[in-house]
Scaffold this active site. Sequence first.
Site, PDB file in Angstrom:
ATOM      1  N   ALA A 128       5.870  -9.797  -8.155  1.00 17.70           N
ATOM      2  CA  ALA A 128       7.302  -9.788  -9.277  1.00 17.70           C
ATOM      3  C   ALA A 128       7.573 -11.065  -9.450  1.00 17.70           C
ATOM      4  CB  ALA A 128       7.745  -8.284  -8.492  1.00 17.70           C
ATOM      5  N   ASN A 196       8.346  -7.655  -0.305  1.00 18.24           N
ATOM      6  CA  ASN A 196       6.930  -8.862  -0.447  1.00 18.24           C
ATOM      7  C   ASN A 196       7.335  -9.775  -0.976  1.00 18.24           C
ATOM      8  OD1 ASN A 196       5.092  -5.968   0.262  1.00 18.24           O
ATOM      9  ND2 ASN A 196       6.284  -5.131  -1.376  1.00 18.24           N
ATOM     10  N   HIS A 226      14.753 -12.622 -10.279  1.00 12.22           N
ATOM     11  CA  HIS A 226      14.638 -12.767  -9.046  1.00 12.22           C
ATOM     12  C   HIS A 226      14.728 -14.552  -8.985  1.00 12.22           C
ATOM     13  CE1 HIS A 226      13.219  -9.706  -6.335  1.00 12.22           C
ATOM     14  NE2 HIS A 226      12.402  -9.675  -6.949  1.00 12.22           N
TER      15      HIS A 226
HETATM   16  N1  LIG Z   1       3.818  -7.819  -3.996  1.00 13.98           N
HETATM   17  C1  LIG Z   1       4.426  -7.578  -4.719  1.00 13.98           C
HETATM   18  O1  LIG Z   1       5.142  -8.471  -5.172  1.00 13.98           O
HETATM   19  C2  LIG Z   1       4.914  -5.878  -3.938  1.00 13.98           C
HETATM   20  C3  LIG Z   1       6.235  -6.042  -5.646  1.00 13.98           C
HETATM   21  C4  LIG Z   1       6.388  -3.987  -5.328  1.00 13.98           C
HETATM   22  C5  LIG Z   1       5.613  -3.593  -4.520  1.00 13.98           C
HETATM   23  N2  LIG Z   1       4.701  -4.134  -3.256  1.00 13.98           N
HETATM   24  C6  LIG Z   1       3.639  -3.311  -2.023  1.00 13.98           C
HETATM   25  O2  LIG Z   1       2.917  -2.232  -2.661  1.00 13.98           O
HETATM   26  C7  LIG Z   1       2.486  -1.473  -1.787  1.00 13.98           C
HETATM   27  C8  LIG Z   1       2.844  -0.549  -2.896  1.00 13.98           C
HETATM   28  O3  LIG Z   1       3.651  -0.082  -4.391  1.00 13.98           O
HETATM   29  P1  LIG Z   1       3.452   0.982  -5.633  1.00 13.98           P
HETATM   30  O4  LIG Z   1       4.153   1.111  -6.624  1.00 13.98           O
HETATM   31  O5  LIG Z   1       1.953   1.178  -5.582  1.00 13.98           O
HETATM   32  O6  LIG Z   1       4.094   2.143  -4.510  1.00 13.98           O
HETATM   33  P2  LIG Z   1       3.760   4.240  -4.083  1.00 13.98           P
HETATM   34  O7  LIG Z   1       4.913   4.379  -3.683  1.00 13.98           O
HETATM   35  O8  LIG Z   1       3.701   4.121  -6.071  1.00 13.98           O
HETATM   36  O9  LIG Z   1       2.702   4.502  -3.753  1.00 13.98           O
HETATM   37  C9  LIG Z   1       2.145   4.399  -2.768  1.00 13.98           C
HETATM   38  C10 LIG Z   1       0.543   5.009  -2.215  1.00 13.98           C
HETATM   39  O10 LIG Z   1       0.300   5.189  -0.784  1.00 13.98           O
HETATM   40  C11 LIG Z   1      -0.092   5.804  -0.047  1.00 13.98           C
HETATM   41  N3  LIG Z   1      -0.188   5.663   1.665  1.00 13.98           N
HETATM   42  C12 LIG Z   1       1.401   5.430   1.783  1.00 13.98           C
HETATM   43  N4  LIG Z   1       0.571   5.105   3.365  1.00 13.98           N
HETATM   44  C13 LIG Z   1      -0.751   5.391   3.478  1.00 13.98           C
HETATM   45  C14 LIG Z   1      -1.761   4.685   4.089  1.00 13.98           C
HETATM   46  N5  LIG Z   1      -1.591   4.578   5.342  1.00 13.98           N
HETATM   47  N6  LIG Z   1      -2.823   4.342   3.613  1.00 13.98           N
HETATM   48  C15 LIG Z   1      -3.432   5.270   2.352  1.00 13.98           C
HETATM   49  N7  LIG Z   1      -2.281   5.495   1.748  1.00 13.98           N
HETATM   50  C16 LIG Z   1      -1.498   5.038   2.010  1.00 13.98           C
HETATM   51  C17 LIG Z   1       0.783   6.574  -0.787  1.00 13.98           C
HETATM   52  O11 LIG Z   1       0.984   8.028  -0.212  1.00 13.98           O
HETATM   53  C18 LIG Z   1       1.865   6.416  -1.996  1.00 13.98           C
HETATM   54  O12 LIG Z   1       0.465   6.930  -3.100  1.00 13.98           O
HETATM   55  C19 LIG Z   1       3.930  -1.039  -1.340  1.00 13.98           C
HETATM   56  O13 LIG Z   1       3.912  -1.538  -0.176  1.00 13.98           O
HETATM   57  C20 LIG Z   1       4.547  -1.630  -2.199  1.00 13.98           C
HETATM   58  O14 LIG Z   1       5.942  -2.709  -1.206  1.00 13.98           O
HETATM   59  C21 LIG Z   1       4.343  -5.635  -3.328  1.00 13.98           C
END
Ligand SMILES: NC(=O)c1ccc[n+]([C@@H]2O[C@H](COP(=O)([O-])OP(=O)(O)OC[C@H]3O[C@@H](n4cnc5c(N)ncnc54)[C@H](O)[C@@H]3O)[C@@H](O)[C@H]2O)c1
Length: 275
Positions: A128, A196, A226
Site C-alpha cells: 500500500a 502490513n 501513508h
Molecule cells: N502488504 C500490504 O501492504 C498489505 C496490504 C493490505 C493487506 N495485506 C494483507 O494481505 C492479506 C490478504 O488481504 P486481503 O485483502 O486479500 O484479505 P481478505 O480478507 O479479502 O482475504 C483473505 C482470505 O484468506 C483466507 N484465509 C484466512 N485464513 C486462512 C488460512 N489460514 N489459510 C488459507 N486461507 C485463509 C480468508 O478466508 C480469505 O478468503 C491479509 O493478511 C492482509 O492483512 C497486506
Amino acid sequence: MENIKNKIKKIGIIGCGNIGTEIARAVDKGNINVEISGCYDISKQKYEQMLKKLKNIRPEFMQLEDVIKSCDLAIECATKEAVRNIFEIAIKYYRDIIFLSAGGVLDCQDLIEEAKTKMINIYIPSGAVVGIDGLDAAKYLGIKQVTLITRKPPEAFKGNKYLQQKNIDPNKINVETVVFDGTAKEAINDFPANINVAATLSIAGIGPEKTKVKIIIDPFIKTNIHEIIVEGDFGRFRTITENLPSPENPKTSYLTSLSTIVLIKKIVEPIHIGT
Ligand SMILES: NC(=O)c1ccc[n+]([C@@H]2O[C@H](COP(=O)([O-])OP(=O)(O)OC[C@H]3O[C@@H](n4cnc5c(N)ncnc54)[C@H](O)[C@@H]3O)[C@@H](O)[C@H]2O)c1
C-alpha cells in the site's frame, strides 16, 4: 516459442479473498504470463466466489501442501496467523514465495535465515505504499531514521482495542488527532489493521524497534494516507500515498493488489524497471 530461461511458470494462490482474486483475474485476463496450478483457502466458499469472477480459467482447489508442491511460486494472501505454516511448507519443497501478510513474516526470522541458506526467494511487495525502492537503495549506504505517518478516517479504526482502552471513540473525533506515536513494533501490536505497511517498512529498513510510527485520525479525509520519511547518508526523501480502497474489500488499499500483480510480472518477465 518455449521460454527456456524463465523457470517460473506456475503460481499457487493461498487465500482467495480480495488480493488472491485480483491476482487470479490478472492471470485470467492474460495480463501475467503464468498459469495457476492450484488454490487454497480456509473457506472453500471464498474459492467458489473467486471462480465466479474468472471467465477463461478454472484453477483447481487443493489442500495447502498440494498447492505449494504444484507451483514454482506460491503467493500467500491469507492472514498473518497462516504465515509460519505456509513458510515451513515452502521451505520443505524449496518453493519461492510472495508474502502479503508482512506482519507475519516479522515473526519468522528463523525461517528467513533458513530460506536464505537454501536459496529460496522470499518476496514482500511494496503493497500500500510507495518508497520501498528508495528505502532499499538508501540502506546500502546507511539509514538514520525511518518514520511512517498514517492518516485514516475514523471508520478505519472501528473496533480498535487500543483506542477503546484509552477511552477514545474515533467517531467523536472532529479535528485531526494524533492517537499513537511510538515504534513500529508497538504500532503492529496496537493497530493490527496497520500492521502490513509498518512491517514492510521495518523489514526493508531498520527493523521494528527503530522505525517510528505516528497514527492520525482525520475526520476530513476519505482515503488512507501513508507518508514515509527516510533520512540517511544519501540525504532525505518523503513519499505520500493516498490510497483508494479495493473495490472488493474496503480494508485493503487497491494499490496492494496492483503492486503484487506487477511484482509477479517482474519475477516472470525479463524487463525490470526501478530498484
Ligand atoms: N502488504 C500490504 O501492504 C498489505 C496490504 C493490505 C493487506 N495485506 C494483507 O494481505 C492479506 C490478504 O488481504 P486481503 O485483502 O486479500 O484479505 P481478505 O480478507 O479479502 O482475504 C483473505 C482470505 O484468506 C483466507 N484465509 C484466512 N485464513 C486462512 C488460512 N489460514 N489459510 C488459507 N486461507 C485463509 C480468508 O478466508 C480469505 O478468503 C491479509 O493478511 C492482509 O492483512 C497486506
